[in-house]
Design an enzyme around this catalytic site. Structure first.
Site, mmCIF file in Angstrom:
data_model
loop_
_atom_site.group_PDB
_atom_site.id
_atom_site.type_symbol
_atom_site.label_atom_id
_atom_site.label_comp_id
_atom_site.label_asym_id
_atom_site.label_seq_id
_atom_site.Cartn_x
_atom_site.Cartn_y
_atom_site.Cartn_z
ATOM 1 N N GLY A 8 -12.335 -17.861 -34.153
ATOM 2 C CA GLY A 8 -12.721 -17.271 -32.873
ATOM 3 C C GLY A 8 -11.592 -16.433 -32.317
ATOM 4 O O GLY A 8 -10.426 -16.836 -32.378
ATOM 5 N N GLY A 9 -11.911 -15.247 -31.780
ATOM 6 C CA GLY A 9 -10.879 -14.395 -31.209
ATOM 7 C C GLY A 9 -9.810 -14.052 -32.225
ATOM 8 O O GLY A 9 -10.088 -13.477 -33.279
ATOM 9 N N ASP A 10 -8.562 -14.421 -31.916
ATOM 10 C CA ASP A 10 -7.447 -14.160 -32.834
ATOM 11 C C ASP A 10 -7.031 -15.426 -33.570
ATOM 12 O O ASP A 10 -5.910 -15.526 -34.066
ATOM 13 C CB ASP A 10 -6.258 -13.573 -32.073
ATOM 14 C CG ASP A 10 -5.734 -14.529 -31.003
ATOM 15 O OD1 ASP A 10 -6.545 -15.303 -30.457
ATOM 16 O OD2 ASP A 10 -4.523 -14.508 -30.709
ATOM 17 N N GLU A 11 -7.936 -16.385 -33.660
ATOM 18 C CA GLU A 11 -7.648 -17.660 -34.321
ATOM 19 C C GLU A 11 -8.358 -17.746 -35.671
ATOM 20 O O GLU A 11 -9.529 -17.379 -35.796
ATOM 21 C CB GLU A 11 -8.085 -18.829 -33.439
ATOM 22 C CG GLU A 11 -7.358 -18.885 -32.103
ATOM 23 C CD GLU A 11 -7.927 -19.944 -31.183
ATOM 24 O OE1 GLU A 11 -7.209 -20.366 -30.259
ATOM 25 O OE2 GLU A 11 -9.094 -20.346 -31.382
ATOM 26 N N PHE A 59 -1.145 -11.468 -28.886
ATOM 27 C CA PHE A 59 -2.319 -10.649 -29.216
ATOM 28 C C PHE A 59 -2.930 -10.013 -27.967
ATOM 29 O O PHE A 59 -3.364 -8.860 -27.999
ATOM 30 C CB PHE A 59 -3.364 -11.495 -29.939
ATOM 31 C CG PHE A 59 -4.546 -10.703 -30.426
ATOM 32 C CD1 PHE A 59 -4.424 -9.831 -31.499
ATOM 33 C CD2 PHE A 59 -5.778 -10.802 -29.800
ATOM 34 C CE1 PHE A 59 -5.505 -9.083 -31.947
ATOM 35 C CE2 PHE A 59 -6.865 -10.065 -30.239
ATOM 36 C CZ PHE A 59 -6.723 -9.205 -31.318
#
Length: 299
Positions: free
Chosen positions: A226-229, A189
């Site tokens: 959070g983020g790409d999670e 990502f």
């Protein structure tokens, strides 16, 4: 807006007008269906109100309440009025917009009570309060949605994870259900963001969220951690169906050339584990899957 919410107002209106020495043969309330969502949209034709687009919210005729299947049936009834019938149409306003009509047939009470606006005032005020209450409820629901939803993807956010998912997990554990926790991380990502830009990265996150939601075949909660999670919790699912969900998500995203690593932790076997601990197990499994992906791409 549910019909039962009108009931007290309509009955009050009926009793109010029937209390006069000379009342009316019929009393109807027509409203714009948009009021059911409290949006108060205006539906006006070139010549004023479009009655054919309205809804018969209440009808009182010759001493009893009646119901109509739709506005077409009501319009046929209105068209059958005799030549000696006087019909009075009074607009209903909400937020300075016309949203409906009071319809009186042979309003004899006007001969002794000419100030109709004064007579309608308490009813109109009650209806406005009803609409305001509904709009307030809708606003609170919208604020709640903004509070626990991720603005970019529309799935639950980290706040919802703490307040909703943990509660759902504890309920499932108490009921002895066996479920699954998934930890999802987008592959490469950072490289996507750095080389193709953040707009492309946002599109990838939206695609992942959509695949996670659309691949659900049973009760499940999708959260952007959070983020790409992302984290997904299914309160009750078999081992095979959990593995099937993981495969379905990956297959769906592969069609858009998006790769993710999905870790899995089965719940229910050890009731002492918290959701946070299950997420940690799924996170560890995700790194195992990601290592396999890297080995496969390098090979």
């Amino acid at each position: 807006m549910q019909a039962r919410e009108y009931t007290e107002i309509f009955r009050y209106a009926r009793e109010y007008f029937s209390s006069f020495e000379k009342s009316c043969d019929e009393f109807h309330i027509l409203i714009d269906p948009a009021l059911e969502s409290a949006s108060a949209k205006v539906r006006l034709g070139k010549n004023g109100y479009r009655i054919d687009r309205m809804k018969v919210a209440y009808a009182y005729e010759n001493g009893s309440e009646v119901s109509y299947t739709g506005i077409d049936e009501w319009m046929k009834h209105a068209a059958c009025a005799g030549s000696c019938t006087n019909t009075l149409y009074v607009p209903i306003h909400f937020s300075d917009k016309p949203v409906g009509l009071y319809v009186f047939k042979n309003p004899d009470f006007l001969y002794t009570n000419s100030k109709l606006s004064d007579m309608l005032s308490p009813i109109s005020m009650a209806m406005q309060q009803l609409f305001l209450n509904r709009m307030l409820t809708n606003t609170l629901n919208e604020l709640k949605h903004l509070y626990n939803r991720d603005q970019l993807t529309g799935v639950y956010n980290r706040i919802a994870f703490k307040e909703l998912l943990i509660s759902k997990y504890n309920e499932a554990a108490y009921d002895g259900l066996e479920g699954a926790v998934f930890f999802i991380d987008a592959d490469n990502f950072k490289e996507t963001n750095d080389t193709l830009g953040h707009d492309k990265g946002d599109k990838v996150l939206k695609c992942i969220a959509s695949a996670l939601v659309n691949s659900l075949s049973c009760e499940g909660y999708v959260c952007r951690y959070g983020g790409d999670e992302f984290v997904v919790f299914m309160p009750s699912v078999s081992n095979d169906d959990a593995e099937g969900y993981r495969d379905a998500v990956c297959s769906s995203l592969a069609a858009d050339n998006i790769s993710v690593s999905i870790g899995l932790a089965l719940t229910g076997a050890d009731t002492s584990l918290t959701l946070k601990e299950c997420v940690a197990i799924a996170d560890e499994d995700m790194y195992r899957v990601k290592a396999l992906h890297k080995a496969s791409s390098n090979g």
